[in-house]
Design an enzyme around this catalytic site. Structure first.
Site, PDB file in Angstrom:
ATOM      1  N   SER A 109      -1.996  -4.517  -7.259  1.00 24.84           N
ATOM      2  CA  SER A 109      -2.330  -5.785  -5.772  1.00 24.84           C
ATOM      3  C   SER A 109      -1.488  -6.870  -6.625  1.00 24.84           C
ATOM      4  O   SER A 109      -0.576  -7.114  -6.304  1.00 24.84           O
ATOM      5  CB  SER A 109      -3.747  -6.013  -5.859  1.00 24.84           C
ATOM      6  OG  SER A 109      -4.263  -6.790  -4.249  1.00 24.84           O
ATOM      7  N   ASP A 233      -5.740   3.218   0.603  1.00 24.14           N
ATOM      8  CA  ASP A 233      -5.912   1.994   0.984  1.00 24.14           C
ATOM      9  C   ASP A 233      -5.567   0.724   1.557  1.00 24.14           C
ATOM     10  O   ASP A 233      -5.469   1.170   2.570  1.00 24.14           O
ATOM     11  CB  ASP A 233      -4.419   1.620  -0.072  1.00 24.14           C
ATOM     12  CG  ASP A 233      -4.697  -0.238  -1.001  1.00 24.14           C
ATOM     13  OD1 ASP A 233      -4.699  -0.909   0.225  1.00 24.14           O
ATOM     14  OD2 ASP A 233      -3.748   0.030  -1.884  1.00 24.14           O
ATOM     15  N   HIS A 261      -8.162   0.778  -2.665  1.00 24.27           N
ATOM     16  CA  HIS A 261      -7.958  -0.508  -3.192  1.00 24.27           C
ATOM     17  C   HIS A 261      -8.504  -0.651  -3.814  1.00 24.27           C
ATOM     18  O   HIS A 261      -9.225  -2.086  -4.255  1.00 24.27           O
ATOM     19  CB  HIS A 261      -8.017  -1.562  -2.370  1.00 24.27           C
ATOM     20  CG  HIS A 261      -6.571  -2.684  -2.518  1.00 24.27           C
ATOM     21  ND1 HIS A 261      -5.369  -2.911  -2.739  1.00 24.27           N
ATOM     22  CD2 HIS A 261      -7.004  -4.259  -3.324  1.00 24.27           C
ATOM     23  CE1 HIS A 261      -4.408  -4.410  -2.889  1.00 24.27           C
ATOM     24  NE2 HIS A 261      -5.700  -4.979  -3.173  1.00 24.27           N
TER      25      HIS A 261
END
Length: 287
Positions: A109, A233, A261
Site C-alpha cells: 500500500s 482489494d 487490502h
C-alpha cells in the site's frame, strides 16, 4: 548456535534526525530484503513467522516502525511535520544505519508507493521491487480514513476502543482468508502496547504532505518488479494493479485470489514468499 536458528534483533536507530525501531531476521551476510509497511502500519503487521520464512529463503529480512508508529519517534497528532519524501528517506536511512547499500524492497500500500519513489529517485539502491496492494495513483495515505476502513473517531487512548477499531478496519478491508478475530485482537493489542501515541499513529500518515509525483517516471524503473495484488482489494481494485504492471517495464503481475487490502494472510504465505524469493533472485533489467 544451531544453523537453523534465526537471529532476531530489535533496536532503536538514529535515522534522519529521529529514531526508528528496527528488527532483523536471518544472517546479515545474506542479501537484504526491506519490508515497508502501509499507512498507519507498524512493523508488527509483518507477521513474525512470515519474516522468519523469508529469512529461511536466504534473505536478511528487515522490518521497522515508520515514524509515528510503534516505538519510533512520534509527533503530535493531526499536523505531521513531514511528507512522503521523508518517509521514503526513512526507508533508505534504515539501510544506511545497518550499513547496507542495496536491498530488495517489499512495499505494501503506502509502502509500495514509497518503494516506487525510491526506485525512481534512487535506483542504485534497489535490487528488486515487490509491490503489494498498491497503485500508480496517489497512495493510501492521501485518502480519507473512511476510505481506508479506519474509524475517524475512536478513543485512541483507550486500549479496548483502539483495538476494536483496528480489528474492525482490518475485517472491512480483508477477505475470506483474513485472520480470525482472536488473532487480530492479539495483534492489535500488541500494536497498541508498542505504540507511543495511537492517535498520531492512526492519523498522521493520512495527513502528511505528498512530494513530487513519480507516476510519469515509472517507465524509468529498471529494477525487476513483481506486483502482488488481491483480487478482492476494495481500496485499489484490480485495474490499479494492471495499470501499475503496464507502466513499469517488464513488471510481473501475480494475483492473490480471495485477498483484500491487507498484509498477506497465512493462507497465501507459501505463494507470496515463493514469489518474493524468486523475484529477489532475478537479474536487473538492462537500462
Amino acid at each position: 548456535m544451531p544453523d537453523n536458528e534465526q537471529v532476531v534483533t530489535e533496536t532503536m536507530m538514529p535515522v534522519n534526525g529521529i529514531e526508528l525501531c528496527v528488527e532483523t531476521f536471518g544472517e546479515p551476510g545474506d542479501p537484504a530484503l526491506l519490508l515497508i509497511a502501509g499507512a498507519t502500519g507498524s512493523m508488527d503487521w509483518w507477521d513474525d513467522e512470515f519474516c522468519r520464512r523469508l529469512a529461511a529463503g536466504g534473505r536478511h529480512v528487515i522490518r521497522y516502525d515508520h515514524r509515528d508508529t510503534g516505538r519510533s519517534t512520534s509527533f503530535p497528532a493531526g499536523d505531521p511535520p513531514y511528507s512522503d519524501v521523508d518517509l521514503a528517506h526513512d526507508a533508505l536511512g534504515v539501510l544506511d544505519a545497518l550499513g547496507i547499500h542495496q536491498a530488495h524492497l517489499v512495499g505494501l500500500s503506502m509502502g509500495g508507493a514509497l518503494a516506487q519513489r525510491i526506485a525512481v529517485e534512487r535506483p542504485h539502491r534497489v535490487l528488486s521491487l515487490s509491490l503489494m496492494a498498491t497503485s500508480t495513483v496517489p497512495p493510501a495515505y492521501e485518502m480519507s480514513p473512511p476510505a481506508l476502513g479506519t474509524d475517524p473517531s475512536p478513543q485512541w487512548s483507550d486500549r479496548r476502543s483502539a483495538v476494536n477499531s483496528i480489528v474492525a478496519a482490518v475485517r472491512r478491508l480483508g477477505g475470506p482468508f483474513t485472520a480470525d478475530d482472536p488473532h487480530l485482537r492479539r495483534l492489535a493489542e500488541r500494536v497498541f502496547d508498542r505504540t507511543h501515541n495511537m492517535a498520531a499513529s492512526q492519523t498522521n500518515h493520512l495527513r502528511c504532505a505528498g512530494g513530487p509525483p513519480v507516476r510519469d517516471r515509472l517507465a524509468e524503473i529498471t529494477a525487476p518488479t513483481l506486483i502482488l495484488h488481491g483480487t478482492l482489494d476494495p481500496v485499489f481494485p484490480p485495474p490499479h494493479a494492471e495499470a501499475l504492471c503496464t507502466e513499469i517495464p517488464g513488471a510481473r503481475l501475480v494475483w492473490l485470489e480471495g485477498v483484500g487490502h491487507e498484509f498477506p494472510p497465512s493462507a497465501v504465505w507459501c505463494q507470496v514468499i515463493d514469489e518474493i524469493i524468486d523475484q529477489a533472485g532475478r537479474r536487473t533489467q538492462p537500462a
